[in-house]
Scaffold this motif. Structure first.
Motif, short mmCIF file in Angstrom:
data_model
loop_
_atom_site.label_atom_id
_atom_site.label_comp_id
_atom_site.label_asym_id
_atom_site.label_seq_id
_atom_site.Cartn_x
_atom_site.Cartn_y
_atom_site.Cartn_z
N ILE A 120 -3.79 6.22 -17.78
CA ILE A 120 -3.57 4.79 -18.00
C ILE A 120 -2.13 4.55 -18.43
CG2 ILE A 120 -4.31 4.81 -20.41
CD1 ILE A 120 -5.56 2.01 -19.76
N PHE A 172 -2.59 2.74 -9.36
CA PHE A 172 -3.81 1.98 -9.16
C PHE A 172 -3.88 0.83 -10.15
CE2 PHE A 172 -6.21 4.22 -6.03
CZ PHE A 172 -5.79 5.53 -6.10
N TYR A 226 -2.95 2.24 -13.67
CA TYR A 226 -3.12 3.67 -13.82
C TYR A 226 -2.16 4.37 -12.86
CZ TYR A 226 -7.50 3.53 -16.53
OH TYR A 226 -8.44 3.36 -17.51
N ARG A 258 -8.27 6.29 -1.09
CA ARG A 258 -8.87 5.03 -1.55
C ARG A 258 -8.87 4.96 -3.08
NH1 ARG A 258 -12.17 3.35 2.77
NH2 ARG A 258 -12.38 1.36 1.66
N GLY A 259 -9.29 3.80 -3.58
CA GLY A 259 -9.43 3.64 -5.02
C GLY A 259 -10.74 4.23 -5.53
N LEU A 260 -10.86 4.29 -6.85
CA LEU A 260 -12.08 4.81 -7.45
C LEU A 260 -13.17 3.75 -7.42
CD1 LEU A 260 -9.67 6.51 -8.78
CD2 LEU A 260 -11.36 7.08 -10.52
N LYS A 302 0.84 -1.20 0.00
CA LYS A 302 0.00 0.00 0.00
C LYS A 302 0.88 1.26 0.00
CE LYS A 302 -3.98 2.07 2.33
NZ LYS A 302 -4.74 2.24 1.08
N LEU A 316 -14.79 -0.39 -14.68
CA LEU A 316 -13.58 -0.79 -13.96
C LEU A 316 -13.83 -0.92 -12.46
CD1 LEU A 316 -12.32 -0.03 -16.67
CD2 LEU A 316 -10.52 1.16 -15.43
N GLU A 349 0.69 2.75 -23.14
CA GLU A 349 0.80 4.18 -23.37
C GLU A 349 2.27 4.61 -23.32
OE1 GLU A 349 -1.83 6.51 -24.04
OE2 GLU A 349 -2.69 4.57 -24.54
N PHE A 361 -11.44 -0.85 -9.13
CA PHE A 361 -10.10 -0.42 -8.77
C PHE A 361 -9.64 -1.04 -7.45
CE2 PHE A 361 -8.71 3.00 -11.59
CZ PHE A 361 -9.86 3.25 -12.30
N GLY A 362 -8.32 -1.18 -7.35
CA GLY A 362 -7.71 -1.49 -6.08
C GLY A 362 -7.59 -0.21 -5.25
N ALA A 363 -7.05 -0.36 -4.04
CA ALA A 363 -6.97 0.78 -3.12
C ALA A 363 -5.77 1.68 -3.41
CB ALA A 363 -6.90 0.27 -1.68
N TYR A 403 -17.18 8.15 -11.46
CA TYR A 403 -16.56 7.40 -10.37
C TYR A 403 -16.35 8.34 -9.19
CZ TYR A 403 -15.34 3.58 -13.61
OH TYR A 403 -15.38 2.53 -14.51
N LYS A 448 -4.03 14.66 -8.84
CA LYS A 448 -5.15 13.72 -8.94
C LYS A 448 -5.47 13.29 -10.37
CE LYS A 448 -5.99 13.66 -4.54
NZ LYS A 448 -5.62 12.48 -3.75
N PHE A 449 -4.61 13.68 -11.33
CA PHE A 449 -4.86 13.27 -12.70
C PHE A 449 -4.54 11.79 -12.85
CE2 PHE A 449 -5.68 13.30 -16.96
CZ PHE A 449 -4.58 13.12 -17.78
N LEU A 450 -5.50 11.06 -13.40
CA LEU A 450 -5.39 9.60 -13.52
C LEU A 450 -5.09 9.25 -14.97
CD1 LEU A 450 -5.95 7.34 -11.37
CD2 LEU A 450 -8.16 7.06 -12.48
N GLN A 467 -1.73 7.98 -10.76
CA GLN A 467 -2.40 9.21 -10.33
C GLN A 467 -1.35 10.14 -9.74
OE1 GLN A 467 -5.43 9.14 -7.13
NE2 GLN A 467 -6.69 10.40 -8.48
#
Lengths: 116, 113
Positions: free
Chosen positions: A45, A90, A35, B41-43, A9, A105, A58, A107-109, B35, A41-43, A37
């Protein structure tokens, strides 16, 4: 019972080191993603695998190498870490062409990587 | 390349008020999804609207889609403190075999108790 789990984590490491992040999904999905981030906060891929085959790659430095040993796992290995690699990574999964016909999708944490 | 742009970047409201977030995108889409991301946390997927739909409801969420303007809005009615989170729109680009989701930068919503 976590659907998409990723480890570790948190990861704090020095510049130049090599590190890996692991991801596993127990949803029976056929497609997995990484992904990135950034601090704003821009996510974005990075990679996507469908049935263990790379389908999205990518523009990512070749220091980043994904590996999918099977449909349920997608790992990310990063060589020669740089300061700019600091971000939250992520993992996500989906079933392409699922019941809804749309790509939704899970997502994981997230794995927060800090490069010093 | 970035597809979705959320507006506003940040929104602060009182509990009980409605919150509206907007998303604009650039290319033709199959669907648009919203989302939520709680801090650290995740989305989590909230709601999906297809390109041939104009409005969709799910509980306190209402999504609209205007394909002529390439824009969508997410309305959260009767907001609660637990709605505090960042909200992202994601577009699935139209095209044969296309499925890649592209996310916007998100709107950070703060609901004050």
């Amino acid at each position: 019972d976590t659907a998409v789990s990723q480890t570790p984590k948190y990861l704090v490491t020095q510049m130049g080191n090599d590190k890996s992040i692991k991801c596993e999904q127990n949803l029976g999905h056929d497609t997995m993603y990484w992904y990135k981030q950034d601090s704003k906060k821009f996510l974005k891929i990075m990679f996507s695998y469908n049935n263990k085959e790379l389908i999205i790659n990518e523009t990512v430095p070749n220091r980043f190498s994904p590996k999918s040993p099977d449909k349920a796992h997608l790992n990310l290995h990063i060589n020669s870490l740089e300061l700019g690699d600091s971000a939250v990574y992520f993992c996500a999964s989906s079933r392409l062409g699922g019941a809804s016909g749309a790509n939704v999708l899970t997502f994981g944490a997230g794995s927060r990587l800090t490069v010093l | 390349s970035q597809q979705g742009e959320e507006d506003p970047q940040a929104l602060s409201i009182q509990e009980g008020e409605n919150a509206t977030m907007n998303c604009s995108y650039k290319t033709s889409i199959n669907n648009l999804q919203w989302y939520r991301q709680n801090s650290g946390r995740g989305l989590v997927h909230l709601i999906l609207i297809r390109s041939n739909e104009r409005e969709k409801h799910s509980g306190r969420l209402r999504v609209t889609l205007d394909t002529s303007k390439k824009s969508s809005s997410l309305l959260i009615t009767a907001s609660r403190a637990a709605d505090t989170a960042s909200y992202f729109c994601a577009t699935e680009r139209a095209g044969a075999g296309s499925y890649q989701l592209t996310f916007g930068k998100g709107t950070k919503l703060s609901v004050i108790p």
